[in-house]
Design a protein around this motif. Sequence first.
Motif, PDB file in Angstrom:
ATOM      1  N   THR A  38       0.840  -1.193   0.000  1.00  0.00           N
ATOM      2  CA  THR A  38       0.000   0.000   0.000  1.00  0.00           C
ATOM      3  C   THR A  38       0.876   1.243   0.000  1.00  0.00           C
ATOM      4  O   THR A  38       2.031   1.206   0.432  1.00  0.00           O
ATOM      5  CB  THR A  38      -0.927   0.013   1.236  1.00  0.00           C
ATOM      6  N   ALA A  39       0.328   2.345  -0.513  1.00  0.00           N
ATOM      7  CA  ALA A  39       1.009   3.632  -0.414  1.00  0.00           C
ATOM      8  C   ALA A  39       0.922   4.129   1.025  1.00  0.00           C
ATOM      9  O   ALA A  39      -0.039   3.835   1.736  1.00  0.00           O
ATOM     10  CB  ALA A  39       0.363   4.640  -1.366  1.00  0.00           C
ATOM     11  N   LEU A  40       1.932   4.896   1.450  1.00  0.00           N
ATOM     12  CA  LEU A  40       1.974   5.418   2.811  1.00  0.00           C
ATOM     13  C   LEU A  40       2.401   6.880   2.778  1.00  0.00           C
ATOM     14  O   LEU A  40       3.172   7.295   1.906  1.00  0.00           O
ATOM     15  CB  LEU A  40       2.967   4.617   3.662  1.00  0.00           C
ATOM     16  N   PRO A  41       1.931   7.688   3.726  1.00  0.00           N
ATOM     17  CA  PRO A  41       2.325   9.099   3.754  1.00  0.00           C
ATOM     18  C   PRO A  41       3.790   9.272   4.138  1.00  0.00           C
ATOM     19  O   PRO A  41       4.310   8.534   4.980  1.00  0.00           O
ATOM     20  CB  PRO A  41       1.394   9.698   4.816  1.00  0.00           C
ATOM     21  N   ILE A  42       4.451  10.262   3.517  1.00  0.00           N
ATOM     22  CA  ILE A  42       5.848  10.564   3.844  1.00  0.00           C
ATOM     23  C   ILE A  42       6.013  12.033   4.210  1.00  0.00           C
ATOM     24  O   ILE A  42       7.139  12.523   4.331  1.00  0.00           O
ATOM     25  CB  ILE A  42       6.789  10.204   2.680  1.00  0.00           C
ATOM     26  N   GLY A  43       4.893  12.744   4.398  1.00  0.00           N
ATOM     27  CA  GLY A  43       4.950  14.161   4.705  1.00  0.00           C
ATOM     28  C   GLY A  43       4.881  15.008   3.454  1.00  0.00           C
ATOM     29  O   GLY A  43       4.985  14.514   2.326  1.00  0.00           O
ATOM     30  N   GLN A  44       4.675  16.310   3.659  1.00  0.00           N
ATOM     31  CA  GLN A  44       4.608  17.271   2.544  1.00  0.00           C
ATOM     32  C   GLN A  44       3.490  16.924   1.559  1.00  0.00           C
ATOM     33  O   GLN A  44       3.585  17.212   0.368  1.00  0.00           O
ATOM     34  CB  GLN A  44       5.948  17.335   1.796  1.00  0.00           C
ATOM     35  N   ALA A  45       2.427  16.275   2.060  1.00  0.00           N
ATOM     36  CA  ALA A  45       1.288  15.851   1.228  1.00  0.00           C
ATOM     37  C   ALA A  45       1.700  14.893   0.119  1.00  0.00           C
ATOM     38  O   ALA A  45       1.071  14.843  -0.942  1.00  0.00           O
ATOM     39  CB  ALA A  45       0.572  17.069   0.642  1.00  0.00           C
ATOM     40  N   GLN A  46       2.764  14.120   0.349  1.00  0.00           N
ATOM     41  CA  GLN A  46       3.263  13.150  -0.625  1.00  0.00           C
ATOM     42  C   GLN A  46       3.179  11.746  -0.030  1.00  0.00           C
ATOM     43  O   GLN A  46       2.976  11.570   1.164  1.00  0.00           O
ATOM     44  CB  GLN A  46       4.710  13.463  -1.006  1.00  0.00           C
ATOM     45  N   THR A  47       3.365  10.743  -0.891  1.00  0.00           N
ATOM     46  CA  THR A  47       3.312   9.349  -0.445  1.00  0.00           C
ATOM     47  C   THR A  47       4.477   8.554  -1.028  1.00  0.00           C
ATOM     48  O   THR A  47       5.039   8.918  -2.053  1.00  0.00           O
ATOM     49  CB  THR A  47       1.997   8.666  -0.875  1.00  0.00           C
ATOM     50  N   ILE A  48       4.806   7.456  -0.354  1.00  0.00           N
ATOM     51  CA  ILE A  48       5.674   6.439  -0.934  1.00  0.00           C
ATOM     52  C   ILE A  48       4.762   5.517  -1.717  1.00  0.00           C
ATOM     53  O   ILE A  48       3.712   5.084  -1.222  1.00  0.00           O
ATOM     54  CB  ILE A  48       6.460   5.680   0.154  1.00  0.00           C
ATOM     55  N   SER A  49       5.098   5.236  -2.961  1.00  0.00           N
ATOM     56  CA  SER A  49       4.196   4.496  -3.844  1.00  0.00           C
ATOM     57  C   SER A  49       3.958   3.074  -3.366  1.00  0.00           C
ATOM     58  O   SER A  49       4.798   2.465  -2.687  1.00  0.00           O
ATOM     59  CB  SER A  49       4.766   4.448  -5.269  1.00  0.00           C
ATOM     60  N   GLN A  50       2.817   2.547  -3.730  1.00  0.00           N
ATOM     61  CA  GLN A  50       2.488   1.143  -3.473  1.00  0.00           C
ATOM     62  C   GLN A  50       3.555   0.257  -4.104  1.00  0.00           C
ATOM     63  O   GLN A  50       3.926   0.454  -5.272  1.00  0.00           O
ATOM     64  CB  GLN A  50       1.121   0.838  -4.077  1.00  0.00           C
ATOM     65  N   PRO A  51       4.092  -0.725  -3.389  1.00  0.00           N
ATOM     66  CA  PRO A  51       5.132  -1.589  -3.961  1.00  0.00           C
ATOM     67  C   PRO A  51       4.735  -2.241  -5.280  1.00  0.00           C
ATOM     68  O   PRO A  51       5.579  -2.396  -6.164  1.00  0.00           O
ATOM     69  CB  PRO A  51       5.353  -2.636  -2.862  1.00  0.00           C
ATOM     70  N   LEU A  52       3.469  -2.616  -5.432  1.00  0.00           N
ATOM     71  CA  LEU A  52       3.038  -3.213  -6.693  1.00  0.00           C
ATOM     72  C   LEU A  52       3.245  -2.247  -7.847  1.00  0.00           C
ATOM     73  O   LEU A  52       3.716  -2.631  -8.925  1.00  0.00           O
ATOM     74  CB  LEU A  52       1.566  -3.636  -6.615  1.00  0.00           C
ATOM     75  N   VAL A  53       2.915  -0.985  -7.640  1.00  0.00           N
ATOM     76  CA  VAL A  53       3.070   0.010  -8.696  1.00  0.00           C
ATOM     77  C   VAL A  53       4.552   0.244  -8.992  1.00  0.00           C
ATOM     78  O   VAL A  53       4.959   0.356 -10.152  1.00  0.00           O
ATOM     79  CB  VAL A  53       2.361   1.321  -8.314  1.00  0.00           C
ATOM     80  N   VAL A  54       5.383   0.300  -7.955  1.00  0.00           N
ATOM     81  CA  VAL A  54       6.830   0.424  -8.155  1.00  0.00           C
ATOM     82  C   VAL A  54       7.351  -0.750  -8.988  1.00  0.00           C
ATOM     83  O   VAL A  54       8.119  -0.581  -9.931  1.00  0.00           O
ATOM     84  CB  VAL A  54       7.564   0.485  -6.806  1.00  0.00           C
ATOM     85  N   GLY A  55       6.898  -1.954  -8.632  1.00  0.00           N
ATOM     86  CA  GLY A  55       7.323  -3.139  -9.371  1.00  0.00           C
ATOM     87  C   GLY A  55       6.873  -3.125 -10.813  1.00  0.00           C
ATOM     88  O   GLY A  55       7.653  -3.425 -11.726  1.00  0.00           O
ATOM     89  N   LEU A  56       5.618  -2.768 -11.048  1.00  0.00           N
ATOM     90  CA  LEU A  56       5.088  -2.755 -12.413  1.00  0.00           C
ATOM     91  C   LEU A  56       5.758  -1.674 -13.264  1.00  0.00           C
ATOM     92  O   LEU A  56       6.051  -1.897 -14.445  1.00  0.00           O
ATOM     93  CB  LEU A  56       3.578  -2.547 -12.385  1.00  0.00           C
ATOM     94  N   MET A  57       6.018  -0.508 -12.676  1.00  0.00           N
ATOM     95  CA  MET A  57       6.660   0.562 -13.431  1.00  0.00           C
ATOM     96  C   MET A  57       8.099   0.184 -13.788  1.00  0.00           C
ATOM     97  O   MET A  57       8.548   0.409 -14.920  1.00  0.00           O
ATOM     98  CB  MET A  57       6.631   1.867 -12.631  1.00  0.00           C
TER      99      MET A  57
END
Length: 228
Positions: free
Chosen positions: A66-85
């Motif tokens: 799942t995506a998670l917040p990292i501050g500054q209204a941004q997120t760390i991407s969902q691992p599945l999306v990172v993998g697919l990209m």
Amino acid sequence: MGRDAAVTERRHTTRAPLLPDSARKRLVEDLRRQGVEDEAVLRAIGKVPRHVFVSEGMRWRAYENTALPIGQAQTISQPLVVGLMTQALLADGARKRVLEVGTGCGYQAAVLAEVVHRVFTVERIRVLSMQARETLKQLNYRNIVFNYGDGMAGWAGHAPYDGIVVTAGTAAVPAAFVNQLSVGGRIVMPLGGKGAQQLVILDKQSDGSLSRRDLQGVAFVPLLAGKA
């Protein structure tokens, strides 16, 4: 049951949190079932310690898909999306010089650095850029070059690139990305307005045009111009 006995019982029955190594292995198997088939990409995701890219309070969720917040209204991407990209970037051949637009916390850059020769990454939010530099320095990544700048403009100083990965969504491909991409190069990015984005593969043809293939619907933060 006395108090001490009750405490002992709870200790035996409460599920212990997964250690990072076992959690990463479980995440990799989950991504494999969902369509990430490139073994180099799976090894990279299995190696990169996602928990160091999130806050202490989020680390217990670091290996959830799942995506998670990292501050500054941004997120760390969902691992599945990172993998697919990352898989899409490499699908038709190795990429040596890759531009990442949107460093964020640095997780996608780390995964890319495991599978390409050199990563050039741009982040418009100064706080995130500095934090990512420090995290990736501590992890001893030497093939990542950082820039605090306007991601919409790409990074002309190191062009051309044979791959560009964009981690924010926009309705149209910025001209700078096309201009800085070599012929035969590939862009992987979300395209579309809010709530209607598609993850796409764009390949640059000999005449400078882009061919397009859609992968799946996604939801990314918007790609913004300027610096913050």
